[in-house]
Design an enzyme around this catalytic site. Structure first.
Site, PDB file in Angstrom:
ATOM      1  N   TYR A   1       0.821  -1.206   0.000  1.00  0.00           N
ATOM      2  CA  TYR A   1       0.000   0.000   0.000  1.00  0.00           C
ATOM      3  C   TYR A   1       0.860   1.262   0.000  1.00  0.00           C
ATOM      4  O   TYR A   1       0.423   2.320  -0.426  1.00  0.00           O
ATOM      5  CB  TYR A   1      -0.866  -0.012   1.255  1.00  0.00           C
ATOM      6  CG  TYR A   1      -2.127   0.802   1.147  1.00  0.00           C
ATOM      7  CD1 TYR A   1      -3.154   0.404   0.302  1.00  0.00           C
ATOM      8  CD2 TYR A   1      -2.299   1.946   1.904  1.00  0.00           C
ATOM      9  CE1 TYR A   1      -4.329   1.139   0.230  1.00  0.00           C
ATOM     10  CE2 TYR A   1      -3.475   2.676   1.836  1.00  0.00           C
ATOM     11  CZ  TYR A   1      -4.488   2.264   0.994  1.00  0.00           C
ATOM     12  OH  TYR A   1      -5.650   2.976   0.915  1.00  0.00           O
TER      13      TYR A   1
ATOM     14  N   LYS B   1       1.638 -14.921   4.484  1.00  0.00           N
ATOM     15  CA  LYS B   1       2.326 -15.774   3.507  1.00  0.00           C
ATOM     16  C   LYS B   1       3.758 -15.957   4.010  1.00  0.00           C
ATOM     17  O   LYS B   1       4.738 -15.811   3.277  1.00  0.00           O
ATOM     18  CB  LYS B   1       2.259 -15.070   2.130  1.00  0.00           C
ATOM     19  CG  LYS B   1       2.728 -15.861   0.964  1.00  0.00           C
ATOM     20  CD  LYS B   1       1.775 -16.950   0.542  1.00  0.00           C
ATOM     21  CE  LYS B   1       2.402 -17.765  -0.579  1.00  0.00           C
ATOM     22  NZ  LYS B   1       1.840 -19.099  -0.733  1.00  0.00           N
TER      23      LYS B   1
ATOM     24  N   ASP C   1      -2.943 -18.396   0.873  1.00  0.00           N
ATOM     25  CA  ASP C   1      -3.569 -19.087  -0.272  1.00  0.00           C
ATOM     26  C   ASP C   1      -4.519 -20.179   0.206  1.00  0.00           C
ATOM     27  O   ASP C   1      -5.655 -20.310  -0.262  1.00  0.00           O
ATOM     28  CB  ASP C   1      -2.514 -19.639  -1.253  1.00  0.00           C
ATOM     29  CG  ASP C   1      -1.321 -20.257  -0.551  1.00  0.00           C
ATOM     30  OD1 ASP C   1      -1.248 -20.169   0.696  1.00  0.00           O
ATOM     31  OD2 ASP C   1      -0.467 -20.841  -1.224  1.00  0.00           O
TER      32      ASP C   1
ATOM     33  N   ASP D   1      -6.804  -7.097   1.391  1.00  0.00           N
ATOM     34  CA  ASP D   1      -7.538  -6.624   0.222  1.00  0.00           C
ATOM     35  C   ASP D   1      -8.197  -7.809  -0.488  1.00  0.00           C
ATOM     36  O   ASP D   1      -9.387  -7.794  -0.801  1.00  0.00           O
ATOM     37  CB  ASP D   1      -6.528  -5.952  -0.717  1.00  0.00           C
ATOM     38  CG  ASP D   1      -7.191  -5.030  -1.707  1.00  0.00           C
ATOM     39  OD1 ASP D   1      -8.366  -4.672  -1.487  1.00  0.00           O
ATOM     40  OD2 ASP D   1      -6.541  -4.660  -2.696  1.00  0.00           O
TER      41      ASP D   1
END
Ligand code: NAP
Length: 438
Positions: free
Chosen positions: A176, A243, A296, A320
């Site tokens: 961002y 992640k 994921d 997001d």
């Protein structure tokens, strides 16, 4: 503004319209911050609102009508909101010659709590997104997005009733921040050269470069907010989405630092997943489970094991993705609200944009903006009013009142439950009416 909107606005009695220059509110008091995240809300509170562009004013006034009905029902004359208009966006440009005039920023800094209907970002011409600018000015570091299923809404899931999420998305760091350079820029060449020379990392000469910073400070302040919310609202689980298996020192660190906050600051209220064995695999009553999932995997589990998710804590980009996926499970953008929270201010907003093709058509769904105000009330501590808004919206859908965007997504079978397809204002008025009857 069209005559139609002027009329709607004039029917709302507790609006203090823009009066030509900064002027103290005619009635009511501003919220007072006594420290980071600590504030006192007066009984007659002045809340700011930015009308927005495109369909913004339509959803803003629709939501204000519902919020007023809820406050009146919950508190009678004991509490009241005085809505104070703040000029930002195309209306500000027309009247004051700037899309974000300094005097509006000054007012926002006094008001501190406000509704922002969607603002247009003109394409080209070097316009910065006002949405991003507003978040940065007030350091609104948490973007909170609840995603809840209301019976009657169209959903691709077999068990949509299991969707009741509150996503805390970090709002200032990660991608961002937009630190990136095109492959052929002098900056990218410098960074590639630095990496080659100092760190023995060889990148291709045609590689664009982006930097993804995630700090301990940034992580822990949003983790604190999410954990506090979960404890105070008796939620079941806080899941840290990351992640970290690939990006160990950014996403992985986000995970570590969030767990650290849970352990150090919420010890009496939480149980970590690794501790569950001590309790026979069960979360002890009254405790919030804190676990983590790889992004994921989690995105697919949200579809296959929906009910396992509750409060989600995520860095910016993951947040997001997951919030848009989640919104799609319960009717889409028309029903997706957001609240941006900082240590010294809060901005309620729908997730959607200005939907310009529907401007003036009384078509768009005001639910996202209505629920954004519900969230603002909840974080202000006006829970009774917030609960009434949820009940009113829920009842409207349960009784078969919908806006066109939702009906369009329904199967023929689902359409049988539709009693009336309402416009923006009529839907809000129906919700307000149902709240009064509760
Ligand atoms: P958008 O305004 O969100 O609209 C995209 C589509 O989503 C609409 O055409 C409509 O779909 C549907 N939609 C959005 N809000 C809806 C509502 N309340 N009820 C029913 N359907 C709704 O996105 P965009 O067209 O990409 O962006 C338009 C402008 O908004 C741009 O200037 C953008 O910069 C700005 N924007 C602002 C914000 C913000 O203020 N936070 C956020 C996003 C975008 P259908 O066409 O399928 O009916």
């Amino acid at each position: 503004m069209s005559d139609y909107l002027e009329k709607i606005k004039s029917q709302i009695s507790n609006i203090q319209p823009y009066r030509g220059k900064y002027a103290d509110p005619i009635e009511g008091d501003f919220v007072v911050y006594t420290g980071p995240g600590q504030f006192k809300v007066p009984d007659k509170v002045v809340l700011g609102y930015i009308e927005g562009d495109g369909t913004g004013p339509e959803v803003a006034y629709a939501a204000i009508k519902v919020a007023n009905a809820a406050v009146e029902k919950a508190y009678g004359r004991a509490r009241k909101v005085l809505w104070y208009e703040i000029l930002v966006g195309s209306k500000a440009e027309k009247i004051l010659g700037s899309r974000l005039p300094e005097q509006s920023v000054d007012v926002l800094k006094r008001v501190r709590l406000f509704l922002k209907a969607p603002l247009e970002t003109p394409v080209g011409g070097g316009f910065r997104s006002l949405n991003v600018t507003l978040r940065q000015i007030f350091d609104l570091y948490a973007n909170i997005r609840p995603v809840k299923y209301f019976p009657g809404l169209p959903s691709p899931l077999k068990h949509p009733e299991k969707v009741d999420l509150v996503i805390f998305r970090e709002n200032t760091e990660d991608v961002y921040m937009g630190i990136e350079w095109p492959w052929n820029s002098p900056e990218a060449a410098k960074v590639r050269e630095f990496l080659r020379r100092e760190l023995n990392i060889n990148l291709r000469d045609d590689a664009g470069i982006g930097i993804k910073p995630i700090s301990k400070f940034g992580t822990q302040r949003i983790a604190r907010l999410a954990l506090k919310f979960a404890v105070e609202n008796k939620r079941r689980v806080v899941t840290i989405m990351h992640k970290g298996n690939i990006q160990k020192y950014t996403e992985g660190a986000f995970r570590e630092w969030a767990y650290e906050t849970a352990r150090n600051e919420f010890r009496d209220h939480v149980v970590l997943e690794e501790e569950l064995q001590q309790y026979g695999g069960q979360v002890p009553p009254g405790k919030v489970l804190v676990n983590d999932r790889i992004a994921d995997n989690m995105l697919q589990q949200l579809l296959t094991r929906t009910g396992e998710y509750d409060v989600i804590l995520a860095p910016n980009l993951n947040g997001d993705y997951v919030s848009d996926e989640a919104a799609g499970l319960v009717g889409g953008l028309g029903v997706a609200p957001g609240l941006d929270v900082g240590d010294f201010g809060m901005m309620a907003e729908p997730v959607h944009g200005t939907a310009p093709k529907y401007t003036g058509k009384n078509y768009v769904n005001p639910t996202a903006t209505i629920l954004a105000l519900e969230l603002l009330f909840r974080f202000m501590g006006w829970r009774e009013a917030a609960d009434l808004i949820i009940k009113g919206v829920s009842k409207a859908y349960a009784e078969g009142y919908f806006t066109g965007d939702l009906v369009r997504q329904m199967t023929e079978e689902e359409k049988k439950a539709v009693k009336e397809v309402l416009g923006t204002q009529e839907f809000a008025e129906k919700v307000a009416e149902l709240i009064k009857e509760l």
